[in-house]
Design a protein around this motif. Sequence first.
Motif, PDB file in Angstrom:
ATOM      1  N   TYR A 114       0.830  -1.307  -0.006  1.00  0.00           N
ATOM      2  CA  TYR A 114      -0.027   0.154  -0.049  1.00  0.00           C
ATOM      3  C   TYR A 114       0.982   1.327  -0.100  1.00  0.00           C
ATOM      4  N   ASN A 115       0.807   1.660  -1.152  1.00  0.00           N
ATOM      5  CA  ASN A 115       1.667   3.226  -1.055  1.00  0.00           C
ATOM      6  C   ASN A 115       0.779   4.249  -1.155  1.00  0.00           C
ATOM      7  N   ASP A 116       1.651   5.276  -0.506  1.00  0.00           N
ATOM      8  CA  ASP A 116       0.538   6.507  -0.433  1.00  0.00           C
ATOM      9  C   ASP A 116       1.522   7.107  -2.030  1.00  0.00           C
ATOM     10  N   CYS A 117       0.333   7.715  -2.891  1.00  0.00           N
ATOM     11  CA  CYS A 117       0.810   9.006  -3.395  1.00  0.00           C
ATOM     12  C   CYS A 117       0.430  10.416  -2.983  1.00  0.00           C
ATOM     13  N   CYS A 118       1.647  10.924  -3.018  1.00  0.00           N
ATOM     14  CA  CYS A 118       2.608  12.017  -3.047  1.00  0.00           C
ATOM     15  C   CYS A 118       1.906  13.631  -3.516  1.00  0.00           C
ATOM     16  N   GLY A 119       2.357  15.100  -2.757  1.00  0.00           N
ATOM     17  CA  GLY A 119       1.990  15.765  -3.616  1.00  0.00           C
ATOM     18  C   GLY A 119       0.509  16.864  -3.579  1.00  0.00           C
ATOM     19  N   LYS A 120       0.067  16.542  -3.505  1.00  0.00           N
ATOM     20  CA  LYS A 120      -1.385  16.879  -4.054  1.00  0.00           C
ATOM     21  C   LYS A 120      -2.033  16.420  -2.303  1.00  0.00           C
TER      22      LYS A 120
END
Length: 170
Positions: A114-120
């Motif tokens: 489970y990878n988090d998507c980052c930057g927003k």
Amino acid sequence: MMRRFDRLFEHSTRSLAQRTSRRSLLASLGQVLTGAALLPLLPIDRASRAHAASDSPASPESCDYWKYCAIDGFLCSCCGGTSSSCPPGTAASPIFWIGTCHNAADGRDYIVSYNDCCGKSGCSACDCNRNEGEKPIYRPSRNNDLNWCMANANVNYHCTVSVILGVAEK
Ligand code: ABN
């Protein structure tokens, strides 16, 4: 013809009246009415219908989807990405939480990251918190309630993807 029919009807009604007392007629009527009133209370096999409904596999936009068994976050499939790819403008976290999920379609267990998507900022759609196999926060390596964007240049958490890493050995 009609006369004969009338006589036949009269005869059968009279003989029924002779054989039946008013009391027994009322008793039979009572039985019929009680039976009709109790009919809706009989057990109905709703379990088989529920089972049929649960047989249809959940879609990747649903929290019930098999790959999400240990997820905690917003589903990227509802946020412009897919179940395994981050939405445009976000970057996948290189560190992640891992779960083992059972896929009923082929009867196998899979290791899923489970990878988090980052930057927003947070997507806020399809919040999904299933946590199978999760341990308390004081065991961070077994806890999924963490922002895995902590190692990214932009630590803002947007959503979470699930990536199949392999089949779990028995
Ligand atoms: N891993 C999802 C997440 C992000 C931020 C805070 C809690 C959980």
